[in-house]
Design an enzyme around this catalytic site. Sequence first.
Site, PDB file in Angstrom:
ATOM      1  N   HIS A  20       0.849  -1.210   0.000  1.00  0.00           N
ATOM      2  CA  HIS A  20       0.000   0.000   0.000  1.00  0.00           C
ATOM      3  C   HIS A  20       0.878   1.252   0.000  1.00  0.00           C
ATOM      4  CE1 HIS A  20      -3.078  -2.607   2.301  1.00  0.00           C
ATOM      5  NE2 HIS A  20      -3.646  -2.342   1.155  1.00  0.00           N
ATOM      6  N   LYS A  46     -18.160  -9.112   9.320  1.00  0.00           N
ATOM      7  CA  LYS A  46     -16.772  -9.283   9.746  1.00  0.00           C
ATOM      8  C   LYS A  46     -16.176  -7.950  10.207  1.00  0.00           C
ATOM      9  CE  LYS A  46     -13.404 -10.713   7.214  1.00  0.00           C
ATOM     10  NZ  LYS A  46     -12.626 -10.501   6.248  1.00  0.00           N
TER      11      LYS A  46
END
Length: 167
Positions: A20, A46
């Site tokens: 990233h 989640k």
Amino acid sequence: MTHPRTAICPGSFDPITVGHEEIIRRSLKFADRILVAVAHRATQAKQGMFSVEERIQMIREVFTDEPRVEAGDFTGLLVDFARDEGAHLIIRGLRAVSDFEYEFQMALMNRELCADLETVFLTPNVEHSFLSSSLVREVASLGGDVRPFVAPPVLERLRNRFATAGG
Ligand code: ADP
């Protein structure tokens, strides 16, 4: 008067990896300000490993040297968030063919929703092209060494979470 070119780099960043980071730093070549936007997925059961606040904090710690990179969160549609921020660019990373179909769909849908928003895809170096947050979470949770994959502030948090991650 020139307007600063703002780009948004959206994702889960659970946690931010060196992959990233590479994509975000590369984007500074063509954007004046990059807003790394952690998606709140209220509809997803989640929860993820780190809270959205922790993920934002880690992104800020990774980019303390770079005032042009900011971190925040967003809920709802990315196109609405981009409009509110005055951004016309979305940055996404393309690692492998497996990323392509989803990214292609998303880019076309976002363009459908907002015609003047462009999605830019960047590829990481090969050594980062296998890397994902989910893999980092898995290796760290099993006691593996994740030092090559995350920046020191992220490693610190993973170590606190899993006593053995990276020694
Ligand atoms: P999502 O949860 O939406 O899949 P992520 O939070 O994993 O997104 O990543 C955000 C963006 O960063 C995505 O465009 C993803 O393709 C990209 N990305 C993730 N890991 C890497 C990497 N190792 N190299 C390059 N880009 C990456």
